[in-house]
Design a protein around this motif. Sequence first.
Motif, PDB file in Angstrom:
ATOM      1  N   ASP A  58       0.848  -1.316   0.092  1.00  0.00           N
ATOM      2  CA  ASP A  58      -0.178  -0.006   0.084  1.00  0.00           C
ATOM      3  C   ASP A  58       0.841   1.214  -0.061  1.00  0.00           C
ATOM      4  OD1 ASP A  58      -1.857   2.122   0.228  1.00  0.00           O
ATOM      5  OD2 ASP A  58      -2.671   1.221   2.265  1.00  0.00           O
ATOM      6  N   GLN A  59       0.775   1.918  -0.946  1.00  0.00           N
ATOM      7  CA  GLN A  59       1.745   3.000  -1.293  1.00  0.00           C
ATOM      8  C   GLN A  59       0.922   4.407  -0.868  1.00  0.00           C
ATOM      9  OE1 GLN A  59       4.907   0.646  -4.308  1.00  0.00           O
ATOM     10  NE2 GLN A  59       4.273   2.865  -4.814  1.00  0.00           N
ATOM     11  N   THR A  60      -0.060   4.337  -0.843  1.00  0.00           N
ATOM     12  CA  THR A  60      -0.950   5.506  -0.494  1.00  0.00           C
ATOM     13  C   THR A  60      -0.351   6.355   0.525  1.00  0.00           C
ATOM     14  OG1 THR A  60      -2.951   4.074  -1.177  1.00  0.00           O
ATOM     15  CG2 THR A  60      -3.316   6.296  -0.323  1.00  0.00           C
ATOM     16  N   HIS A  61      -0.107   7.821   0.279  1.00  0.00           N
ATOM     17  CA  HIS A  61       0.296   8.387   1.222  1.00  0.00           C
ATOM     18  C   HIS A  61       1.544   7.899   2.000  1.00  0.00           C
ATOM     19  CE1 HIS A  61      -2.571  12.013   0.719  1.00  0.00           C
ATOM     20  NE2 HIS A  61      -3.323  11.120   0.626  1.00  0.00           N
ATOM     21  N   LEU A  62       2.323   7.057   1.224  1.00  0.00           N
ATOM     22  CA  LEU A  62       3.425   6.318   1.716  1.00  0.00           C
ATOM     23  C   LEU A  62       4.477   7.159   2.830  1.00  0.00           C
ATOM     24  CD1 LEU A  62       5.050   3.858   1.795  1.00  0.00           C
ATOM     25  CD2 LEU A  62       6.200   4.482  -0.065  1.00  0.00           C
ATOM     26  N   PHE A  63       4.710   8.427   2.388  1.00  0.00           N
ATOM     27  CA  PHE A  63       5.464   9.278   3.047  1.00  0.00           C
ATOM     28  C   PHE A  63       4.713  10.134   3.978  1.00  0.00           C
ATOM     29  CE2 PHE A  63       7.452   8.717  -1.018  1.00  0.00           C
ATOM     30  CZ  PHE A  63       8.428   7.840  -0.619  1.00  0.00           C
ATOM     31  N   GLY A  64       3.393  10.036   4.122  1.00  0.00           N
ATOM     32  CA  GLY A  64       2.641  10.691   5.264  1.00  0.00           C
ATOM     33  C   GLY A  64       2.659  12.269   5.116  1.00  0.00           C
TER      34      GLY A  64
ATOM     35  N   TYR B 163       0.628  15.179  -2.392  1.00  0.00           N
ATOM     36  CA  TYR B 163       0.630  13.736  -2.698  1.00  0.00           C
ATOM     37  C   TYR B 163      -0.493  13.548  -3.988  1.00  0.00           C
ATOM     38  CZ  TYR B 163      -0.715   8.785  -2.925  1.00  0.00           C
ATOM     39  OH  TYR B 163      -1.040   7.545  -3.288  1.00  0.00           O
ATOM     40  N   ALA B 164      -0.054  13.057  -5.090  1.00  0.00           N
ATOM     41  CA  ALA B 164      -1.041  12.753  -6.182  1.00  0.00           C
ATOM     42  C   ALA B 164      -0.862  11.337  -6.486  1.00  0.00           C
ATOM     43  CB  ALA B 164      -0.767  13.593  -7.469  1.00  0.00           C
ATOM     44  N   ALA B 165      -1.962  10.630  -6.752  1.00  0.00           N
ATOM     45  CA  ALA B 165      -2.059   8.990  -7.550  1.00  0.00           C
ATOM     46  C   ALA B 165      -2.858   9.271  -8.480  1.00  0.00           C
ATOM     47  CB  ALA B 165      -2.258   8.095  -6.314  1.00  0.00           C
ATOM     48  N   PRO B 166      -2.535   9.554  -9.730  1.00  0.00           N
ATOM     49  CA  PRO B 166      -3.483   9.821 -10.846  1.00  0.00           C
ATOM     50  C   PRO B 166      -4.012   8.450 -11.485  1.00  0.00           C
ATOM     51  CG  PRO B 166      -1.241  10.260 -11.515  1.00  0.00           C
ATOM     52  CD  PRO B 166      -1.122  10.098 -10.246  1.00  0.00           C
ATOM     53  N   GLY B 167      -3.531   7.268 -11.024  1.00  0.00           N
ATOM     54  CA  GLY B 167      -4.091   5.903 -11.504  1.00  0.00           C
ATOM     55  C   GLY B 167      -3.085   5.637 -13.054  1.00  0.00           C
ATOM     56  N   VAL B 168      -3.726   4.626 -13.356  1.00  0.00           N
ATOM     57  CA  VAL B 168      -3.099   4.256 -14.804  1.00  0.00           C
ATOM     58  C   VAL B 168      -3.211   5.368 -15.921  1.00  0.00           C
ATOM     59  CG1 VAL B 168      -2.894   2.478 -16.450  1.00  0.00           C
ATOM     60  CG2 VAL B 168      -3.113   1.786 -14.103  1.00  0.00           C
ATOM     61  N   ALA B 169      -2.435   5.643 -16.916  1.00  0.00           N
ATOM     62  CA  ALA B 169      -2.481   6.666 -17.694  1.00  0.00           C
ATOM     63  C   ALA B 169      -3.781   6.285 -18.409  1.00  0.00           C
ATOM     64  CB  ALA B 169      -1.418   6.854 -18.597  1.00  0.00           C
TER      65      ALA B 169
ATOM     66  N   GLY C 190       9.655  21.862  -0.408  1.00  0.00           N
ATOM     67  CA  GLY C 190      10.071  20.553   0.037  1.00  0.00           C
ATOM     68  C   GLY C 190       9.638  19.483  -0.867  1.00  0.00           C
ATOM     69  N   PRO C 191       9.522  18.112  -0.242  1.00  0.00           N
ATOM     70  CA  PRO C 191       9.179  17.159  -1.277  1.00  0.00           C
ATOM     71  C   PRO C 191       7.855  16.915  -1.672  1.00  0.00           C
ATOM     72  CG  PRO C 191       9.438  16.099   0.876  1.00  0.00           C
ATOM     73  CD  PRO C 191       9.595  17.726   0.850  1.00  0.00           C
ATOM     74  N   VAL C 192       7.505  16.411  -2.891  1.00  0.00           N
ATOM     75  CA  VAL C 192       5.960  16.054  -3.480  1.00  0.00           C
ATOM     76  C   VAL C 192       6.249  14.538  -3.893  1.00  0.00           C
ATOM     77  CG1 VAL C 192       5.700  18.236  -4.210  1.00  0.00           C
ATOM     78  CG2 VAL C 192       6.443  16.676  -5.835  1.00  0.00           C
ATOM     79  N   HIS C 193       5.148  13.883  -3.787  1.00  0.00           N
ATOM     80  CA  HIS C 193       5.030  12.510  -4.087  1.00  0.00           C
ATOM     81  C   HIS C 193       4.078  12.040  -4.993  1.00  0.00           C
ATOM     82  CE1 HIS C 193       4.163   8.093  -2.521  1.00  0.00           C
ATOM     83  NE2 HIS C 193       4.741   8.072  -3.577  1.00  0.00           N
ATOM     84  N   LEU C 194       4.656  11.675  -6.194  1.00  0.00           N
ATOM     85  CA  LEU C 194       3.713  11.248  -7.282  1.00  0.00           C
ATOM     86  C   LEU C 194       3.571   9.739  -7.209  1.00  0.00           C
ATOM     87  CD1 LEU C 194       4.575  13.742 -10.129  1.00  0.00           C
ATOM     88  CD2 LEU C 194       2.874  13.813  -8.344  1.00  0.00           C
ATOM     89  N   ASN C 195       2.432   9.064  -6.889  1.00  0.00           N
ATOM     90  CA  ASN C 195       2.643   7.582  -6.968  1.00  0.00           C
ATOM     91  C   ASN C 195       1.932   7.056  -8.201  1.00  0.00           C
ATOM     92  OD1 ASN C 195       2.941   5.030  -5.590  1.00  0.00           O
ATOM     93  ND2 ASN C 195       0.716   4.920  -5.382  1.00  0.00           N
ATOM     94  N   LEU C 196       2.627   6.354  -9.102  1.00  0.00           N
ATOM     95  CA  LEU C 196       2.156   6.556 -10.677  1.00  0.00           C
ATOM     96  C   LEU C 196       2.177   5.050 -11.083  1.00  0.00           C
ATOM     97  CD1 LEU C 196       4.957   9.034 -12.312  1.00  0.00           C
ATOM     98  CD2 LEU C 196       2.586   9.248 -11.490  1.00  0.00           C
ATOM     99  N   ALA C 197       0.824   4.599 -11.162  1.00  0.00           N
ATOM    100  CA  ALA C 197       0.528   3.239 -11.370  1.00  0.00           C
ATOM    101  C   ALA C 197       0.881   2.935 -12.899  1.00  0.00           C
ATOM    102  CB  ALA C 197      -1.011   2.810 -11.067  1.00  0.00           C
ATOM    103  N   PHE C 198       1.645   1.880 -13.191  1.00  0.00           N
ATOM    104  CA  PHE C 198       1.846   1.594 -14.441  1.00  0.00           C
ATOM    105  C   PHE C 198       1.272  -0.208 -14.757  1.00  0.00           C
ATOM    106  CE2 PHE C 198       5.213   4.747 -13.984  1.00  0.00           C
ATOM    107  CZ  PHE C 198       4.762   5.564 -14.941  1.00  0.00           C
ATOM    108  N   ARG C 199       0.772  -0.279 -16.033  1.00  0.00           N
ATOM    109  CA  ARG C 199       0.101  -1.435 -16.333  1.00  0.00           C
ATOM    110  C   ARG C 199       0.912  -2.242 -17.562  1.00  0.00           C
ATOM    111  NH1 ARG C 199      -5.393  -0.192 -16.853  1.00  0.00           N
ATOM    112  NH2 ARG C 199      -5.901  -0.918 -14.995  1.00  0.00           N
TER     113      ARG C 199
END
Length: 564
Positions: free
Chosen positions: A118-124, A130-136, A161-170
């Motif tokens: 589970d990488q959702t908001h991994l860095f709190g 934080y953004a998790a746009p899903g599969v393109a 500071g840091p931003v986190h992009l959680n990018l799903a790839f299929r």
Amino acid sequence: MTVQATFAATLVDEWVRGGVTDAVVCPGSRSTPLALALAADGRLRLHVHHDERSAGFTALGLGLAHGRPAVVLTTSGTAAVELHPAVVEASMAGVPMIACTADRPPELQDVGAPQTIDQTHLFGRAARWYAAPGVADEAWRPTWRSLAARSVIEATGPWPGPVHLNLAFRDPLVGHADELPPGRDGGAPWERGAPRAGSGSVVDPGLTTTLARARGLLIAGGGIDVPEGVFELAETAGWPVLADPRSGCRVPGELTVAAFDAILRHDAFAAEHRPEVVIRLGSPSASKVLGQWLASAGGLQLAVAGPGRRYDPDHDADIVVAAEPGAWCSSLAAELAGLDVDAGWASGWRTAEAAAQAAVDRVLGRRPAISEPAVARHLAAELPDGATLVVGSSMPVRDVEWFSAPRSGLRVLANRGANGIDGVVSTAVGVALACDGAPTAALVGDLSFLHDASALLALADRRVDLTIVVVDNRGGGIFSFLPQAAAIPPDRFELLFGTPHDVDLLALARVHGLAVRGVRTAADLDDALGSVGELGVRVVVARTDRASNVAVHDELHAEVARVL
């Protein structure tokens, strides 16, 4: 395949438009679309690292050195978790970073797929955004540039500071980009952030006269972008500047006080020179002596730091100002101009500083063997103009703060957000990459060096001018200064705090193809620094003894007290 590749290429193009110049990539499968896009764009400098944790700190060093966010990319699973220490440091230190973690698509979540967590908001809360746009998906192609542009804006805003992009790839992961969504004319970014906050509001007008007549001190810490503004105020008000090496204010001058830690250990001086006003600029110094003295000094206390930052660990600030400290000082100087000041207030500090610097030279000069204060003092003095010194936490940052003399032409950086000893060598590598051939040095302890040994992987192949100076006292030297050293039996103290090791640090560096040298005297160290300014990585190991190190610190403080 085409949609994912085009999405990744669009992110990269928009990052470049937003000013990103560097990307740190770790090998992995799930991150393939973005890794290929980063490698294909010739406008970016690509740095490949085998270890995700070191890669995160390398990206941190790049952002720390040039103020632009570097992209760091990992595959999914525990590889993504390895970025967390660097993300935390970037968050607390206000360093821009774009952390990209590849992820599995929704259909592979919670079904036991490999490398899937589970990488959702991994860095709190460490991530500014934080953004998790899903599969393109082709349907949201018009939003791709906005996503990338916003990541730069959020990373470089008033509170960087840091931003986190959680990018799903299929699968399949390898594809070829088609035509990118159109960008802004002239290569401009899709969105622009608001300008950084300037000097902000200065003090209440009713305080201006009070400040002008008061005996004040400026405590210059980290996070000052405009150090010359500090000296505008110092010269206008006649106030000494107690200058941390990271502040950019530890330069020669009649109002610069560098040896404040040793000076304030002298009880009579500390009692006789209590200020009526203290303005604390930026992040705190490492000196506990200074912190305790300020907490007991009384008077009016102002804490000035950039927006989003608050440095008031003793909860005693009367006024908290959110502004860039140097620019704020310049504005206050303009308001105080022409008012009467106490011209004699700074003379006692000036005399003490001169005496303390002479005392340090005298003590170190009569000791032939290298000591940890001598390493810090010589390294800070002998690096060429234009060099950058990255200082590790624990004792190195304190020794540089306590014993380095004022000089110009040297930038000092340190990971003083979370103050950890981890990742310091990797941070120095990132700084050296950002300096693009300009001399960079790092001063670290042996445990910090061992903690970040993965930073040495393929380091010999990087085109940097980097000198890593390791103080090797065979363990945790800082604990010998703490009450535990006297309160706990020696064998138990060594087990839990001294943590001795028997690693040959020169051999470790040599295995990685790096130039190595051991030094035993200050002259040896100066000779070893002769190759600074040439491309290449060199490791210099200064072997010291923990008990002797405590003794030389005591001797230095006693000599300063004697002359005062």
